[in-house]
Scaffold this active site. Structure first.
Site, PDB file in Angstrom:
ATOM      1  N   HIS A  90      40.692  52.792  31.015  1.00  0.00           N
ATOM      2  CA  HIS A  90      39.993  52.212  29.869  1.00  0.00           C
ATOM      3  C   HIS A  90      38.516  52.559  29.931  1.00  0.00           C
ATOM      4  CE1 HIS A  90      43.022  48.899  28.480  1.00  0.00           C
ATOM      5  NE2 HIS A  90      43.555  50.095  28.606  1.00  0.00           N
ATOM      6  N   TYR A 150      38.380  40.732  23.993  1.00  0.00           N
ATOM      7  CA  TYR A 150      37.948  39.385  24.359  1.00  0.00           C
ATOM      8  C   TYR A 150      37.464  38.714  23.081  1.00  0.00           C
ATOM      9  CZ  TYR A 150      37.861  40.735  29.317  1.00  0.00           C
ATOM     10  OH  TYR A 150      38.204  41.136  30.587  1.00  0.00           O
ATOM     11  N   PRO A 179      39.153  34.207  35.798  1.00  0.00           N
ATOM     12  CA  PRO A 179      39.647  35.569  35.570  1.00  0.00           C
ATOM     13  C   PRO A 179      38.914  36.345  34.472  1.00  0.00           C
ATOM     14  CG  PRO A 179      41.213  33.938  34.747  1.00  0.00           C
ATOM     15  CD  PRO A 179      40.150  33.181  35.457  1.00  0.00           C
ATOM     16  N   LYS A 195      37.630  39.982  38.287  1.00  0.00           N
ATOM     17  CA  LYS A 195      36.988  40.331  39.554  1.00  0.00           C
ATOM     18  C   LYS A 195      37.774  39.927  40.811  1.00  0.00           C
ATOM     19  CE  LYS A 195      33.238  42.193  38.045  1.00  0.00           C
ATOM     20  NZ  LYS A 195      33.804  43.419  37.512  1.00  0.00           N
ATOM     21  N   TYR A 204      31.001  44.859  34.668  1.00  0.00           N
ATOM     22  CA  TYR A 204      32.446  44.857  34.424  1.00  0.00           C
ATOM     23  C   TYR A 204      33.140  45.957  35.210  1.00  0.00           C
ATOM     24  CZ  TYR A 204      36.748  43.889  31.882  1.00  0.00           C
ATOM     25  OH  TYR A 204      38.043  43.538  31.573  1.00  0.00           O
TER      26      TYR A 204
HETATM   27  C1  LIG Z   1      46.740  33.793  36.525  1.00  0.00           C
HETATM   28  C2  LIG Z   1      45.807  34.673  37.298  1.00  0.00           C
HETATM   29  C3  LIG Z   1      45.225  35.783  36.682  1.00  0.00           C
HETATM   30  C4  LIG Z   1      44.374  36.603  37.394  1.00  0.00           C
HETATM   31  N1  LIG Z   1      43.811  37.694  36.768  1.00  0.00           N
HETATM   32  C5  LIG Z   1      43.010  38.515  37.465  1.00  0.00           C
HETATM   33  C6  LIG Z   1      42.461  39.702  36.876  1.00  0.00           C
HETATM   34  O1  LIG Z   1      42.696  40.024  35.711  1.00  0.00           O
HETATM   35  N2  LIG Z   1      41.693  40.506  37.647  1.00  0.00           N
HETATM   36  C7  LIG Z   1      41.430  40.205  38.967  1.00  0.00           C
HETATM   37  O2  LIG Z   1      40.751  40.994  39.649  1.00  0.00           O
HETATM   38  N3  LIG Z   1      41.919  39.077  39.541  1.00  0.00           N
HETATM   39  C8  LIG Z   1      42.701  38.243  38.829  1.00  0.00           C
HETATM   40  N4  LIG Z   1      43.233  37.150  39.415  1.00  0.00           N
HETATM   41  C9  LIG Z   1      42.860  36.858  40.774  1.00  0.00           C
HETATM   42  C10 LIG Z   1      43.640  37.691  41.778  1.00  0.00           C
HETATM   43  O3  LIG Z   1      45.011  37.609  41.515  1.00  0.00           O
HETATM   44  C11 LIG Z   1      43.307  37.196  43.178  1.00  0.00           C
HETATM   45  O4  LIG Z   1      41.905  37.173  43.317  1.00  0.00           O
HETATM   46  C12 LIG Z   1      43.910  38.052  44.272  1.00  0.00           C
HETATM   47  O5  LIG Z   1      45.297  37.875  44.325  1.00  0.00           O
HETATM   48  C13 LIG Z   1      43.294  37.686  45.621  1.00  0.00           C
HETATM   49  O6  LIG Z   1      43.967  38.344  46.651  1.00  0.00           O
HETATM   50  P1  LIG Z   1      44.040  37.684  48.084  1.00  0.00           P
HETATM   51  O7  LIG Z   1      44.846  38.619  48.910  1.00  0.00           O
HETATM   52  O8  LIG Z   1      42.689  37.324  48.548  1.00  0.00           O
HETATM   53  O9  LIG Z   1      44.799  36.310  47.894  1.00  0.00           O
HETATM   54  P2  LIG Z   1      46.280  36.031  47.402  1.00  0.00           P
HETATM   55  O10 LIG Z   1      46.711  37.026  46.384  1.00  0.00           O
HETATM   56  O11 LIG Z   1      46.326  34.595  47.051  1.00  0.00           O
HETATM   57  O12 LIG Z   1      47.171  36.304  48.684  1.00  0.00           O
HETATM   58  C14 LIG Z   1      47.192  35.405  49.777  1.00  0.00           C
HETATM   59  C15 LIG Z   1      48.512  35.533  50.489  1.00  0.00           C
HETATM   60  O13 LIG Z   1      48.482  34.663  51.612  1.00  0.00           O
HETATM   61  C16 LIG Z   1      49.719  33.967  51.676  1.00  0.00           C
HETATM   62  N5  LIG Z   1      49.504  32.704  52.379  1.00  0.00           N
HETATM   63  C17 LIG Z   1      48.942  31.571  51.908  1.00  0.00           C
HETATM   64  N6  LIG Z   1      48.930  30.614  52.842  1.00  0.00           N
HETATM   65  C18 LIG Z   1      49.507  31.142  53.942  1.00  0.00           C
HETATM   66  C19 LIG Z   1      49.779  30.653  55.230  1.00  0.00           C
HETATM   67  N7  LIG Z   1      49.488  29.378  55.552  1.00  0.00           N
HETATM   68  N8  LIG Z   1      50.363  31.463  56.113  1.00  0.00           N
HETATM   69  C20 LIG Z   1      50.680  32.747  55.801  1.00  0.00           C
HETATM   70  N9  LIG Z   1      50.450  33.269  54.571  1.00  0.00           N
HETATM   71  C21 LIG Z   1      49.860  32.470  53.651  1.00  0.00           C
HETATM   72  C22 LIG Z   1      50.134  33.778  50.238  1.00  0.00           C
HETATM   73  O14 LIG Z   1      51.521  33.571  50.107  1.00  0.00           O
HETATM   74  C23 LIG Z   1      49.680  35.101  49.614  1.00  0.00           C
HETATM   75  O15 LIG Z   1      50.690  36.084  49.657  1.00  0.00           O
HETATM   76  C24 LIG Z   1      44.078  36.311  38.748  1.00  0.00           C
HETATM   77  C25 LIG Z   1      44.654  35.192  39.367  1.00  0.00           C
HETATM   78  C26 LIG Z   1      45.512  34.375  38.663  1.00  0.00           C
HETATM   79  C27 LIG Z   1      46.131  33.178  39.345  1.00  0.00           C
END
Ligand SMILES: Cc1cc2nc3c(=O)[nH]c(=O)nc-3n(C[C@H](O)[C@H](O)[C@H](O)COP(=O)(O)OP(=O)(O)OC[C@H]3O[C@@H](n4cnc5c(N)ncnc54)[C@H](O)[C@@H]3O)c2cc1C
Length: 417
Positions: free
Chosen positions: A98, A227, A319, A323, A411
């Site tokens: 995009h 948006y 969201p 980011k 962005y």
């Molecule tokens: C509805 C929604 C829309 C979003 N849209 C966007 C977007 O458009 N763009 C964007 O950049 N971000 C977006 N995000 C945010 C993005 O999805 C997260 O920031 C991203 O997943 C973060 O990655 P992470 O690995 O830090 O955490 P997570 O993806 O939360 O991964 C953490 C992992 O740790 C595991 N875990 C948790 N507790 C334990 C434990 N006690 N022991 C072992 N494992 C555990 C979980 O099961 C999970 O698999 C969105 C989030 C949501 C909820």
């Protein structure tokens, strides 16, 4: 777990101190990674590429983690990371580049041209589910160890020289000795809580609304995201592919999904997007609908002793600015660089600087996500003055290339410093 899962672990020593009916394994690796989300899996791949041993411990199944409908927009640094790790073939085939976004104000859209405003920078629309599939598919062949469905995962002795992680699975308690623990377990994980409250400071903003999201197999309304700021509230027309669309509307936090049949959702989204965009909306049955609360949160520091936090474990963004996933990637890029420096040169200098370096970028993304949310959403406590200021700021962005450049630069993602 399959024996091959443990090919990079140094030892497997039964613990004689346990009672006969209690089983315990003791294993060893260099970096224990808690959580197999984007942060944990990108870190595992980065370390594996540098020959550093790591084990990922995840409490869910692969299907669960891969199935979560979440992020959809990848910044340049995330795209580059997929390339550098040799994970980009499918993204290059199926992802959508995009060059800009559209912003509709009370139904009147205008465009922000990222490529023109930033000297060619773009974003990639490629869903988090696809990113996770690519990370997981490549993990096995590369010898990355993942423990699925680990229960009671607990980090220990994080301020000592010999930290370890324990968990239970299938009646066996496992202890993983390691040099460092990476807490990549998201907002609801255990890692952040392992840091003493006397050390940890949390900065938070909870928004008084959420996003009601709908996923449907229909073509997107536009080639780029739209948006919408509307007097009825925010809306977003987004997509996952040329045949799959993701729409969001701002909703109150006590909204019930059953009160939002598809027709009502489409009517409301079209109203907020305005007639020009609505004319291009293809309606269809939803196959996923959910409500997500919006929150900004940062915890400082992102390191305590030998425990390092990365991604949502340390910070959350609304969201709006897309980011969250991208911040997880920039955190683990910095963490991997610091760990590689430690193992190559035996210097802890970069590890000591990790928290401050990561937080500098995190706060800029927090600022942008908060600002963009404030700019485009309806707040119940807005008085007439606030509404006029919001309208003036949107008009400034519509008419000023300088204002547009700032939005575009943030962005597409600020560089790693
Ligand atoms: C509805 C929604 C829309 C979003 N849209 C966007 C977007 O458009 N763009 C964007 O950049 N971000 C977006 N995000 C945010 C993005 O999805 C997260 O920031 C991203 O997943 C973060 O990655 P992470 O690995 O830090 O955490 P997570 O993806 O939360 O991964 C953490 C992992 O740790 C595991 N875990 C948790 N507790 C334990 C434990 N006690 N022991 C072992 N494992 C555990 C979980 O099961 C999970 O698999 C969105 C989030 C949501 C909820």
């Amino acid at each position: 777990m399959a024996p091959s899962t443990w090919c990079f672990i140094f030892g497997l020593i039964p613990n004689a101190a346990k009672a006969a009916d209690e089983k315990e394994e003791v294993l060893r690796t260099q970096v224990a990674i808690i959580g197999a989300g984007p942060a944990g899996m990108f870190l595992a791949h980065l370390l594996r590429a540098e020959g550093i041993e790591a084990v990922v411990i995840e409490r869910q199944t692969r299907d669960y983690v891969e199935g979560r409908v979440r992020a959809g927009v990848l910044e340049q640094i995330t795209v580059s990371m997929m390339e550098a790790l040799g994970l980009s073939a499918r993204m290059r085939r199926e992802g959508l580049v995009h060059n800009g976004i559209n912003i509709a104000v009370e139904g009147e859209p205008f465009r922000i041209d990222f490529a023109a405003l930033t000297g060619g920078s773009t974003v990639m629309v490629y869903g988090q589910q696809e990113v996770m599939r690519d990370l997981f598919d490549a993990a096995g062949p590369r010898g990355i160890d993942i423990v699925w469905q680990a229960e009671k995962v607990t980090p220990h002795d994080i301020t000592g020289d010999r930290p370890f992680v324990t968990w239970q699975k299938d009646g066996v308690e496992t202890r993983l000795d390691c040099d460092f623990i990476a807490g990549c377990d998201g907002y609801h994980g255990v890692s952040r809580g392992a840091m003493p409250s006397s050390v940890l400071k949390t900065f938070e903003r909870v928004y008084p609304f959420g996003w009601l999201g709908l996923l449907a197999d229909v073509p997107p309304a536009d080639e780029e995201l739209v948006y919408a700021k509307h007097s009825r509230g925010f809306a977003l027309a987004s997509m996952r592919s040329p045949t799959r669309s993701r729409y969001y509307i701002q909703c109150s936090l006590d909204e019930k999904l059953e009160d939002w049949p598809d027709d009502r959702f489409w009517d409301e989204a079209c109203l907020r997007l305005g007639p020009t965009v609505a004319a291009k909306v293809t309606r269809g049955p939803s196959f996923e609908k959910s409500i997500a609360p919006l929150r900004s949160s940062v915890c400082e520091p992102m390191r305590h002793g030998r425990l390092f936090l990365a991604g949502d474990a340390a910070h959350i963004v609304p969201p709006t600015g897309a980011k969250g996933l991208n911040l997880a990637v920039s955190d683990v890029t910095m963490l991997a660089e610091a760990l590689v420096a430690y193992y190559r040169t035996n210097s802890a200098h970069a590890l000591d600087g990790y928290s401050a370096r990561a937080l500098a970028r995190v706060w800029k993304a927090e600022r942008f996500s908060w600002w963009y949310t404030s700019l485009t959403h309806l707040f119940a406590d807005m008085d007439d003055f606030s509404r006029r200021i919001q309208a003036a700021e949107l008009d400034y962005i519509r008419t000023s290339p300088v204002a547009q450049r700032s939005l575009a630069e943030n962005y597409v993602g600020l560089p790693l410093s």
